[in-house]
Design a protein around this motif. Structure first.
Motif, PDB file in Angstrom:
ATOM      1  N   CYS B  83      -1.878  -7.388   2.739  1.00 49.32           N
ATOM      2  CA  CYS B  83      -0.691  -6.605   2.358  1.00 49.32           C
ATOM      3  C   CYS B  83      -0.988  -5.098   2.426  1.00 49.32           C
ATOM      4  O   CYS B  83      -1.829  -4.596   1.683  1.00 49.32           O
ATOM      5  CB  CYS B  83      -0.276  -6.981   0.940  1.00 49.32           C
ATOM      6  N   PRO B  85       0.738  -2.283   1.501  1.00 50.94           N
ATOM      7  CA  PRO B  85       0.946  -1.467   0.291  1.00 50.94           C
ATOM      8  C   PRO B  85       0.368  -2.089  -0.960  1.00 50.94           C
ATOM      9  O   PRO B  85       0.615  -1.586  -2.039  1.00 50.94           O
ATOM     10  CB  PRO B  85       2.471  -1.386   0.206  1.00 50.94           C
ATOM     11  N   LYS B  86      -0.369  -3.173  -0.817  1.00 53.98           N
ATOM     12  CA  LYS B  86      -0.968  -3.880  -1.971  1.00 53.98           C
ATOM     13  C   LYS B  86       0.090  -4.245  -3.008  1.00 53.98           C
ATOM     14  O   LYS B  86      -0.033  -3.937  -4.194  1.00 53.98           O
ATOM     15  CB  LYS B  86      -2.060  -3.041  -2.615  1.00 53.98           C
ATOM     16  N   ALA B  87       1.113  -4.910  -2.513  1.00 57.77           N
ATOM     17  CA  ALA B  87       2.187  -5.291  -3.414  1.00 57.77           C
ATOM     18  C   ALA B  87       1.958  -6.665  -4.014  1.00 57.77           C
ATOM     19  O   ALA B  87       2.539  -7.011  -5.028  1.00 57.77           O
ATOM     20  CB  ALA B  87       3.516  -5.287  -2.661  1.00 57.77           C
ATOM     21  N   ARG B 118       6.855  -1.914  -4.304  1.00 55.41           N
ATOM     22  CA  ARG B 118       5.849  -1.485  -3.341  1.00 55.41           C
ATOM     23  C   ARG B 118       6.053  -2.135  -1.987  1.00 55.41           C
ATOM     24  O   ARG B 118       5.640  -1.576  -0.966  1.00 55.41           O
ATOM     25  CB  ARG B 118       4.456  -1.845  -3.840  1.00 55.41           C
ATOM     26  N   CYS B 119       6.630  -3.315  -1.983  1.00 57.92           N
ATOM     27  CA  CYS B 119       6.746  -4.093  -0.753  1.00 57.92           C
ATOM     28  C   CYS B 119       7.501  -3.297   0.303  1.00 57.92           C
ATOM     29  O   CYS B 119       8.499  -2.638   0.018  1.00 57.92           O
ATOM     30  CB  CYS B 119       7.483  -5.386  -1.038  1.00 57.92           C
ATOM     31  N   ILE B 120       6.959  -3.326   1.543  1.00 63.84           N
ATOM     32  CA  ILE B 120       7.623  -2.603   2.615  1.00 63.84           C
ATOM     33  C   ILE B 120       8.257  -3.544   3.634  1.00 63.84           C
ATOM     34  O   ILE B 120       8.646  -3.114   4.717  1.00 63.84           O
ATOM     35  CB  ILE B 120       6.627  -1.654   3.313  1.00 63.84           C
TER      36      ILE B 120
END
Lengths: 353, 187, 101, 177
Positions: B83, B85-87, B118-120
């Motif tokens: 991941c 953005p480290k979501a 955070r998820c993109i």
């Protein structure tokens, strides 16, 4: 000078300021609506208190046309954080919005917005130098912008301020020159007299169409509206003179711009389109009854609203002029044209006499 | 060296601006007429009318269940690793934790959190997942009243994700095993 | 107590001396220029009040001319200041004492 | 009620207005020349604008309506904007406080003293019991005078304006070819 005069003046003042403020608020809505229609959108149509849709006939209109949007906008402006950036020149930063608003509101004082009601003339100050007064006040309007640009202590506002000072001085000349044929024809500086002349002889736009065109375009430039909105050009100056402003102070600049629009539409109506008169239904003479007085005011408002719509419409119709094009238009097209216009009018008047 | 672009001198009518003004009036009036009278608008009134999302749309990632309602995720933590953005944050079950609720897997995550702030929506997790347990689905307007609320936990992700349609990764192998009749796990 | 000619003349005189003081005391060219404007305005006020209290319009005509000339003068003067500033990077009178550019 | 009406009678109001405008004019003029709070040229310019506006109030009290309007239009509307424009263009910093030279101060005081003496002498000869003025600064009368008796000065002034315009354009050119 007596009691009556003071009381009636105060009442008229309150009503005029209220009406102008209302017009300003709703012309913002009109601006958004008209721009939406031109761009195939719907525009603001949400803002309504929950009870509004239960009103029988007006309900859908009130809710669907976003009639409460100005209220919401005003509340939003008032409750936003009043932020002062670091490094601004504080005193001018606070003064500039006020200085911008005051001339915008003052211009309305000399405009006759109706004939008579009872024994009261429907004009706040019946000056003998009405037009000169208007031009004087309009020329003060530039200070708000220049000071805002100076106070912000940042590049883009500074550019906006410098541009606006040059632009306003240039177009003031064309504007002033364009009105001279009107004064030559009427022979009076009093706005009330100009209207009564038009009631007798027909609207002045038929006598001086070029003057009207120059006046209208110059007033676009004076109010910083779109073909000439270089001082605030969003795409190049990120908002120009009001880049650093927010909340109510920004709202005051908004208010000034739209009040300027209101007053210049009123000036156009008064100077070229017969003010509160209409050539038919006996509306071209001073009112004898209360109903006639109200009708005159309504006629004036309708004419003014027409020009407000034109102002808004033009904004969504034309792209911005380049700065050299703007100066070129002002100095090398309108100034000679206005001078020739004066000459022709003078010659025509001389031939007739 | 600066390049000077030749500009055609304006013709008389262009200099007069009048045709341009009339053209502007025509265009704007046409559009305003279309909007006001014919009701042709290009925008949508969002909460009432919604956009129909195309098939390949990548919205929010959710966990899916298999046909029998079991968790597909096996807590391999590949998605957490990939991941950008480290979501994603996965808590493995550990030694004492609950084992998988389906028979052909060893474990499932004790907790699986996706921070939707955070998820993109890049889709790497879907691509990397060996179990096809996570899918980018069609939700695009995720709202909440606090940041904590926007961290979706395992239950929420599973309930939002629903049952994975038509995908059963182990079906082929299962069939092969059945054919050989030496499949170690009893169904 | 009625306001008469001498009241206006007093204001005009005060304005004039303030302008004079500014011209002598201040060092910034632009401020000196503004003080000059102040002096011109004082003359205007005196002329208008003379014209009012003598029942003659000639004073006002003169004021009209003064305003016109002042506008021209300001335009030329400011252009000079800008040209000077370009050469010397200063609008401070004490930096501009030499006659050679 | 009667008292209030008396208080509002025309002459009283104009008197009060005279004092208000005169005080404003002088106060702002002092702040133009010697502002204790700021030596910023923009402040001086803004106070000069205020001086001019309150002076046009005085012009109104003197029934010079046309000149009051022209004063605001030309001075406040154009000349002072030009000043501000130049200040912003040059980006002038605040004036430094330098030591006041004794000679300059003495010369200033002497010249102001001379002006005072001239003024006192002049004021002594002012008739204070003149007949109440009836003159109105109407645009029409002023224009008529301007174009009959004063045609020559008017034309000369117009030529002066032209010369000034040409001169300014010449001066503000960056390089003289």
């Amino acid at each position: 000078m007596d009691w009556n005069f003071i009381i009636f003046s105060l009442v008229k003042l309150a009503i005029i300021v209220g009406v102008v403020q209302g017009l300003v608020a709703y012309s913002v809505l009109a601006e958004r609506k008209i721009s939406a229609w031109i761009q195939d959108r719907v525009g603001p149509n949400r803002c309504a208190p929950p009870f509004a849709k239960y009103i029988p006939v007006l309900g859908p209109l009130l809710t669907r046309w976003g009639m409460f949007q100005p209220l919401a906008d005003g509340l939003k402006f008032m409750f936003k954080e009043d932020f002062t950036p670091a490094g601004v020149k504080k005193i001018y930063f606070f003064l500039a919005p006020a200085i911008a608003v005051i001339p915008a509101m003052l211009t309305v004082a000399v405009i006759p917005f109706g004939s008579v009601m009872g024994n009261q003339k429907m004009v706040l100050a019946d000056l003998n130098v009405g037009i000169l007064y208007t031009f004087g006040i309009v020329s003060m309007g530039v200070y708000g912008i220049v000071l805002a640009g100076y106070a912000a202590n940042s590049k883009y506002p500074m550019f906006g301020g410098i541009r606006s000072s040059a632009q306003m001085i240039s177009y003031e000349i064309a504007m002033g020159m364009s009105v001279i044929p009107v004064l030559l024809i009427v022979g009076n500086l009093n706005l009330g007299k100009i209207i009564s002349w038009q009631a007798d002889h027909g609207w002045l736009v038929m006598y001086a169409p070029i003057a009207f065109v120059i006046f209208m375009v110059s007033s676009f430039a004076e109010t910083n509206r779109t073909p000439f909105d270089l001082p605030e050009a969003e795409t190049e100056l990120v908002g120009g003179y009001h880049t650093e402003y927010g909340s109510m102070k920004f709202a005051l600049f908004f208010l000034a711009e739209y009040s300027n629009m209101v007053s210049s539409s009123a000036m156009m109506v008064t100077l070229f389109f017969g003010g509160w008169t209409l050539p038919f239904w006996g509306l071209d003479h001073a009112a004898t009854s209360l109903g006639m007085g109200i009708a005159h005011i309504l006629v004036f408002l309708v004419k003014m609203l027409f020009f407000m719509v034109v102002f808004i419409w033009v904004r969504w119709m034309f792209p911005r002029f380049r700065y050299d094009q703007l100066m070129d238009l002002g100095w090398r097209t309108f100034l000679p044209l206005a001078l020739v216009n004066i000459l022709i009018t003078a010659l025509w008047l001389w031939m007739r006499s | 060296m600066a390049i000077t672009v030749d500009r055609k001198p304006l013709t008389f009518w262009e200099k007069l601006y009048l045709p341009a003004i009339i053209g502007g009036i025509k265009v704007t009036t046409k559009h305003a007429w279309n909007t006001l009278v014919k009701g042709k608008v290009v925008t949508m009134e969002y909460p009432e009318q919604k956009w129909t999302v195309p098939d390949h749309y990548r919205g929010a990632p959710y966990l899916v269940k298999d046909q029998e309602g079991h968790t597909k995720c096996v807590s391999c933590q590949l998605c957490e690793f990939v991941c950008p953005p480290k979501a994603i944050r996965i808590t493995p079950p550990g030694d004492a934790g609950a084992k998988a609720d389906r028979t052909n897997a060893e474990k499932m995550p004790a907790e699986f959190e996706i921070n939707m702030l955070r998820c993109i929506y890049c889709g790497f997790c879907q691509e990397v997942c060996p179990e096809e347990a996570i899918f980018l689905q069609k939700d695009y307007s995720l709202v909440g009243t606090s940041r904590a609320e926007m961290i979706y936990n395992k239950e929420k992700l599973l309930s939002l994700g629903g049952v994975s349609p038509g995908i059963q990764k182990w079906k082929l192998k299962l069939d092969e095993a059945k054919a050989q009749e030496n499949f170690p796990v009893k169904l | 107590m009625n306001v008469g000619l001498h009241h206006y003349l007093f204001v005009s005189f005060m304005l004039f001396s303030l302008g004079l003081l500014g011209v002598i005391m201040r060092r910034n060219l632009l401020v000196i220029y503004m003080s000059l404007e102040l002096m011109l305005n004082a003359a205007n006020l005196a002329l208008v009040s003379f014209s009012r209290f003598n029942n003659k319009l000639d004073g006002q005509v003169l004021v009209f001319f003064i305003i016109t000339v002042a506008a021209a003068e300001v335009a030329v003067g400011l252009a000079l200041i800008v040209a000077l500033y370009r050469k010397r990077q200063s609008a401070h009178v004490e930096d501009l004492t030499s006659m050679k550019l | 009620m009667e008292q209030i009406n008396n208080l509002l009678s025309a002459s009283n109001v104009t008197d009060v207005l005279f004092y208000v405008f005169a005080a404003l004019t002088l106060l702002c003029a002092v702040l133009v020349v010697a502002n204790p709070f700021s030596r910023n040229p923009v402040t001086s310019a803004m106070f000069l604008v205020l001086t001019i506006i309150s002076m046009s109030g005085l012009f109104l009290l003197l029934h010079a309506f046309f000149l009051a309007a022209v004063q605001i239009l030309v001075y406040a509307g154009a000349v002072m904007v030009l000043f501000l424009f130049v200040i912003m263009l040059l980006d002038l910093k605040e004036e430094q406080r330098r030591r006041i030279k004794f000679f300059g101060l003495a010369a200033g005081l002497v010249s102001v003293g001379i002006v005072v003496s001239i003024f006192v002498k002049a004021l002594a000869s002012v008739k204070t019991d003149a007949a109440p003025p009836t003159l109105e600064g109407e645009t029409y009368a002023l224009g008529k005078l301007l174009f009959t008796q004063y045609t020559l000065p008017f034309e000369i002034v117009s030529v002066l304006l032209l010369v000034a315009m040409v001169g300014v354009i010449l001066l503000s050119k960056k390089k003289l070819e």
